[in-house]
Write a protein that holds these residues in place. Sequence first.
Motif, PDB file in Angstrom:
ATOM      1  N   UNK A  63       0.865  -1.187   0.000  1.00 42.74           N
ATOM      2  CA  UNK A  63       0.000   0.000   0.000  1.00 42.74           C
ATOM      3  C   UNK A  63       0.899   1.234   0.000  1.00 42.74           C
ATOM      4  N   UNK A  64       0.609   2.174  -0.930  1.00 47.00           N
ATOM      5  CA  UNK A  64       1.461   3.362  -1.075  1.00 47.00           C
ATOM      6  C   UNK A  64       1.012   4.492  -0.152  1.00 47.00           C
ATOM      7  N   UNK A  65       0.335   4.143   0.943  1.00 44.08           N
ATOM      8  CA  UNK A  65      -0.009   5.161   1.933  1.00 44.08           C
ATOM      9  C   UNK A  65      -1.484   5.401   2.034  1.00 44.08           C
ATOM     10  N   UNK A  66      -1.849   6.314   2.928  1.00 42.27           N
ATOM     11  CA  UNK A  66      -3.225   6.790   2.965  1.00 42.27           C
ATOM     12  C   UNK A  66      -3.512   7.471   1.631  1.00 42.27           C
ATOM     13  N   UNK A  67      -4.795   7.534   1.273  1.00 44.47           N
ATOM     14  CA  UNK A  67      -5.169   8.094  -0.035  1.00 44.47           C
ATOM     15  C   UNK A  67      -5.042   9.618   0.008  1.00 44.47           C
ATOM     16  N   UNK A  68      -3.991  10.118  -0.664  1.00 48.33           N
ATOM     17  CA  UNK A  68      -3.673  11.552  -0.609  1.00 48.33           C
ATOM     18  C   UNK A  68      -4.802  12.373  -1.240  1.00 48.33           C
ATOM     19  N   UNK A  69      -5.381  11.821  -2.326  1.00 43.34           N
ATOM     20  CA  UNK A  69      -6.435  12.592  -3.016  1.00 43.34           C
ATOM     21  C   UNK A  69      -7.684  12.707  -2.148  1.00 43.34           C
ATOM     22  N   UNK A  70      -7.963  11.682  -1.351  1.00 45.35           N
ATOM     23  CA  UNK A  70      -9.124  11.726  -0.461  1.00 45.35           C
ATOM     24  C   UNK A  70      -8.876  12.663   0.727  1.00 45.35           C
ATOM     25  N   UNK A  71      -7.582  12.753   1.127  1.00 43.44           N
ATOM     26  CA  UNK A  71      -7.265  13.540   2.337  1.00 43.44           C
ATOM     27  C   UNK A  71      -7.110  15.027   2.068  1.00 43.44           C
ATOM     28  N   UNK A  72      -6.682  15.345   0.825  1.00 45.75           N
ATOM     29  CA  UNK A  72      -6.116  16.668   0.536  1.00 45.75           C
ATOM     30  C   UNK A  72      -6.965  17.836   1.053  1.00 45.75           C
ATOM     31  N   UNK A  73      -8.280  17.777   0.836  1.00 46.34           N
ATOM     32  CA  UNK A  73      -9.127  18.939   1.144  1.00 46.34           C
ATOM     33  C   UNK A  73      -9.643  18.956   2.583  1.00 46.34           C
ATOM     34  N   UNK A  74      -9.264  17.965   3.360  1.00 37.56           N
ATOM     35  CA  UNK A  74      -9.838  17.886   4.715  1.00 37.56           C
ATOM     36  C   UNK A  74      -9.314  19.014   5.611  1.00 37.56           C
TER      37      UNK A  74
END
Length: 258
Positions: A63-74
Amino acid sequence: MTAPETIQVETRGRVGWITLDRPEALNALNAQIMREVVAAATAFDADPAIGAIVLTGSAKAFAAGADIKEMEAKTSVDWLVDDPFGEWPRFAAIRTPVIAAVSGYALGGGCELAMMCDLIVAADSARFGQPEVNLGVLPGIGGTQRLVRAIGYYKAADMVLTGRLISAEDAERAGLVSRVVPADDLLDEVATIAEGIAAKSLPSLYAAKAALDAALETSLAEGLRFERHAFAAQFDTHDQKEGMAAFREKRDPDFTHR
Ligand code: CO8
């Protein structure tokens, strides 16, 4: 329950297999994959016919990490109120031994997820890292805590503060990886290890995992007390009598997992 979309789930004998399956995002960990992994692992954990769980990914990425695209705007309020990754501690808390079979990238949340498992078996191609500082954040699901406990402050600080990736061989030398195997053999080797664990008595596996956890959570005196009580408790199981009788009679034990 609806069929999972981001993982594959399979039972082979007494081993439950969970395969992360978001190839388009190198198995980045979004909220859905968390819910599905936790649900699958919890279901295996509730089933006495399962004695070990394997968590794996693809050849290119565990797994290449938490999903950056899902996190970005939080916002910070989203994290505090919605707690979008709040289910991961349930995965870390399951009783059944879990083996992470890691090939390719195990980065950020991927490395942290591997560290929630009991054994980490790595393909020689695997790369581990906590590169969150490159994104202006820091590890958030155990990377600063479990990594320090696993490999010590200075090795952990080298990974967390520089964000550099380390090889499977270096990870094994540091104590982050249990075993390194040739990439082509990873799943066969892990299947053999998992089947071997799953054949042991389930009550002794649960107790041994809980005692190992206690070593990370408590003082030495508390941990030794916990271990002594857990050891004594096994003497009420059928499998302790069977295991010791089998030794005396020079035969394989026939465990009932009770
Ligand atoms: N999130 C979302 N998408 C990703 C991620 C990710 N972590 N990693 C890769 N992807 C996507 C890429 O965007 C790309 O998609 P697209 O084709 O649509 O652009 C696809 O997967 C393939 O990736 P690449 O083209 O980048 O593949 P490469 O082989 O060139 O590179 C790397 C592979 C080196 C792994 C590269 O993808 C990379 O650096 N990924 C990000 C690694 C990273 O920074 N991980 C840490 C994320 S932060 C984190 O995990 C914090 C966890 C704590 C959460 C706390 C909650 C409380």
